[in-house]
Design a protein around this motif. Structure first.
Motif, PDB file in Angstrom:
ATOM      1  N   PHE A   1      -5.335   0.035  -5.079  1.00 31.59           N
ATOM      2  CA  PHE A   1      -5.337   0.242  -3.649  1.00 31.59           C
ATOM      3  C   PHE A   1      -5.703   1.686  -3.341  1.00 31.59           C
ATOM      4  N   TYR A   3      -5.526   4.754  -0.089  1.00 29.10           N
ATOM      5  CA  TYR A   3      -4.653   5.139   1.023  1.00 29.10           C
ATOM      6  C   TYR A   3      -4.873   4.219   2.217  1.00 29.10           C
ATOM      7  N   GLY A   4      -3.790   3.701   2.775  1.00 24.96           N
ATOM      8  CA  GLY A   4      -3.855   2.872   3.957  1.00 24.96           C
ATOM      9  C   GLY A   4      -4.010   1.386   3.682  1.00 24.96           C
ATOM     10  N   GLN A   5      -4.217   0.992   2.452  1.00 24.49           N
ATOM     11  CA  GLN A   5      -4.358  -0.428   2.149  1.00 24.49           C
ATOM     12  C   GLN A   5      -3.006  -1.123   2.191  1.00 24.49           C
ATOM     13  N   GLN A   6      -3.044  -2.431   2.459  1.00 22.60           N
ATOM     14  CA  GLN A   6      -1.844  -3.243   2.465  1.00 22.60           C
ATOM     15  C   GLN A   6      -1.916  -4.250   1.338  1.00 22.60           C
ATOM     16  N   ALA A   7      -0.757  -4.542   0.767  1.00 18.94           N
ATOM     17  CA  ALA A   7      -0.681  -5.590  -0.258  1.00 18.94           C
ATOM     18  C   ALA A   7      -0.270  -6.881   0.429  1.00 18.94           C
ATOM     19  N   ARG A   8      -0.978  -7.958   0.183  1.00 18.18           N
ATOM     20  CA  ARG A   8      -0.651  -9.265   0.752  1.00 18.18           C
ATOM     21  C   ARG A   8      -0.449 -10.244  -0.388  1.00 18.18           C
TER      22      ARG A   8
END
Length: 176
Positions: A1, A3-8
């Motif tokens: 990931f 910076y700023g990414q989300q884990a789904r």
């Protein structure tokens, strides 16, 4: 990931996330957390936001003494399922400068917020106009600062079905 990414996650279960960062000089640091992914609640608590006053607002003598407008409290509530929810505006005063503890509290207004649909759109704005704190907290003296907190408490009486938002505010007596 990056910076700023989300884990789904597409399924429930235990997960371990590891973050590794590297600085411009080649230094590397790593941290790991463990978590469990679960289904969201069928009837989640309401989402409560205070619009006015803004966090960290500083109020002067005219506001505190009940000038022409006093202090306006305004909030908005989002909820997916309830037709009506009770609300209370609560003000804490006599707080430490870190807002960690407060010596006084006052329920400013309360009632029922209605007009709900099931799409999660706003239930409405809760407002109370012309709150004059001078009668309850007094005026700050010259060069004196007073610290307080405003809360909007929402609930329908069901355990786990309440929400609260709060902002810290400051009153200043001005230079005399």
């Amino acid at each position: 990931f990056t910076y700023g990414q989300q884990a789904r996650f597409t399924s429930n279960g235990a997960r371990t996330l590891t973050l590794t960062a590297q600085d411009a000089h080649g230094g590397v640091s790593t941290d790991t957390i463990s978590l469990t992914v679960i289904d969201p609640p069928a009837d989640p608590p309401p989402n409560v936001t205070i619009i006015d006053p803004n966090a960290g607002n500083t109020f002067g003598y005219a506001d505190i003494d009940g000038g022409s407008t006093g202090i306006t409290l305004r909030g908005v509530v989002y909820d997916q399922n309830d037709a009506s929810l009770a609300y209370t505006w609560r003000v804490y005063w006599g707080c430490t400068s870190s807002f960690a503890s407060c010596s006084q509290q006052l329920n400013v207004a309360s009632g029922t917020l209605a007009g709900v649909n099931s799409t999660g759109t706003p239930k409405g704005a809760v407002t109370t106009a012309n709150w004059s704190p001078a009668a309850t907290i007094g005026n700050p003296s010259c060069n004196q600062t007073r610290y307080g907190r405003v809360e909007l408490i929402i609930g329908n009486g069901t355990v786990g079905k309440s929400g609260t938002a709060s902002v810290n505010i400051v009153a200043w007596g001005g230079i005399c």
